[in-house]
Design an enzyme around this catalytic site. Structure first.
Site, PDB file in Angstrom:
ATOM      1  N   LYS A  54      -1.368 -11.322   7.174  1.00  0.00           N
ATOM      2  CA  LYS A  54      -1.345 -10.963   5.461  1.00  0.00           C
ATOM      3  C   LYS A  54       0.651 -11.764   6.213  1.00  0.00           C
ATOM      4  O   LYS A  54       1.077 -10.738   6.284  1.00  0.00           O
ATOM      5  CB  LYS A  54      -1.683 -10.503   5.215  1.00  0.00           C
TER       6      LYS A  54
ATOM      7  N   GLY B 107       3.687  -5.801  -7.782  1.00  0.00           N
ATOM      8  CA  GLY B 107       3.785  -3.868  -8.404  1.00  0.00           C
ATOM      9  C   GLY B 107       3.098  -4.331  -9.861  1.00  0.00           C
ATOM     10  O   GLY B 107       3.839  -2.985 -10.190  1.00  0.00           O
TER      11      GLY B 107
ATOM     12  N   ALA C 196      -1.261  -9.773  -5.386  1.00  0.00           N
ATOM     13  CA  ALA C 196      -0.287  -9.752  -6.190  1.00  0.00           C
ATOM     14  C   ALA C 196      -0.220  -9.441  -7.700  1.00  0.00           C
ATOM     15  O   ALA C 196      -0.599 -10.743  -8.554  1.00  0.00           O
ATOM     16  CB  ALA C 196       0.731  -9.999  -5.450  1.00  0.00           C
ATOM     17  N   GLY C 197       0.076  -8.297  -8.346  1.00  0.00           N
ATOM     18  CA  GLY C 197       0.464  -8.738 -10.140  1.00  0.00           C
ATOM     19  C   GLY C 197      -0.532  -7.992 -10.582  1.00  0.00           C
ATOM     20  O   GLY C 197      -0.896  -8.357 -11.936  1.00  0.00           O
TER      21      GLY C 197
ATOM     22  N   ASN D  21      -2.770  -2.836  -4.635  1.00  0.00           N
ATOM     23  CA  ASN D  21      -2.896  -1.768  -4.399  1.00  0.00           C
ATOM     24  C   ASN D  21      -2.469  -0.991  -5.105  1.00  0.00           C
ATOM     25  O   ASN D  21      -2.916  -0.236  -5.638  1.00  0.00           O
ATOM     26  CB  ASN D  21      -1.032  -2.148  -3.143  1.00  0.00           C
ATOM     27  N   THR D  22      -1.109  -1.079  -5.720  1.00  0.00           N
ATOM     28  CA  THR D  22      -0.223  -0.627  -6.686  1.00  0.00           C
ATOM     29  C   THR D  22      -1.055  -0.178  -7.815  1.00  0.00           C
ATOM     30  O   THR D  22      -0.656   1.095  -8.325  1.00  0.00           O
ATOM     31  CB  THR D  22       0.601  -1.048  -7.067  1.00  0.00           C
TER      32      THR D  22
END
Length: 252
Positions: free
Chosen positions: A91, A152, A179-180, A201-202
């Site tokens: 990635k 994040g 992301a986001g 992830n976050t």
């Protein structure tokens, strides 16, 4: 789908920032994810133990180049990851700005070109920019990973029209929102638009209950994927009756 791999789950999960290794394990299993991402540059002094934990999870590992700001850093990190994890997958992240964590488009394309020529199967973290997407495909990438919003941030799909255009433009290219994403509803929305997967992830790692949140995202991604496949009704400006009027009583 994703190079040589067709997953049953369209939910890809990151492994950073969990309260404990045990909670990470539980969240990964609850997510039903078959692909997990790991940052080589952020493993720290416990890298060996962490890699052993990842092996125990028995998932397909997608190493990333998180934290890299130059072509040289990204390429070097990718080669290290290939040796450590015995995978051609990478990635690719080449960050252009420390505050927004937005990709550096010029360095990203150059690093992708080098890595694809070196035999890597590159998953590029990019934006919704169509020209950048075209350049990454020309460099040898076979899929794209546009952001929904800054990493994040939890803002969801900040540029819905741009992402919709990207989906229509690259109709035969696997697209993974990366992301986001901060809520399961946002993940479902992306899948309803026809995207092929969600990587986050976050939103799970920082949740009050990561295990339960992982389950929620798994259900949302699956629901959005099924909804798109079933065919959503067209949005209308005016009401349209769903109940037929035939057979109603006539009053005089």
């Amino acid at each position: 789908m994703f190079y040589d791999f067709v997953p049953q789950s369209r939910f890809l999960l990151g492994t950073a920032g969990y309260p404990s290794p045990q909670i990470l394990q539980q969240a990964v299993m609850a997510s039903e994810s078959e692909i997990i991402t790991v940052s080589l540059r952020r493993e720290g002094s416990q890298g060996g133990a962490f890699r052993e934990l990842l092996t125990q999870l028995n998932k397909r590992i997608l190493p990333n180049t998180a934290g890299c700001h130059t072509v040289k850093e990204a390429v070097t990190t990718a080669h290290m990851a290939r040796e450590l994890f015995n995978t051609r997958w990478i990635k690719l992240e080449v960050i252009g700005h420390a505050d927004t964590l937005q990709p550096d488009p010029f360095a990203l394309v150059e690093a992708a070109r080098i890595l694809c020529a070196d035999g890597f199967q590159v998953f590029p973290y990019t934006t919704e920019d169509l020209i950048l997407g075209e350049k990454l495909l020309e460099a040898g990438c076979e899929l794209l990973m546009p952001w929904g919003a800054p990493i994040g941030s939890g803002q969801g799909l900040r540029n819905i029209e741009g992402l919709r255009s990207m989906r229509l433009w690259f109709k035969d290219i696997p697209l993974i929102i990366d992301a986001g994403i901060g809520a399961p509803s946002q993940a479902a929305q992306a899948m309803e638009m026809g995207f092929d997967g969600i990587l986050l992830n976050t939103a799970v790692a920082r949740a009050q209950d990561p295990l339960r949140m992982a389950q929620a995202f798994a259900a949302a991604v699956r629901a959005g994927y099924d909804a798109h496949g079933a065919g959503l009704i067209e949005r209308r400006d005016m009401a349209t009756a769903s109940t037929p009027i035939f057979g109603m009583a006539q009053f005089s």
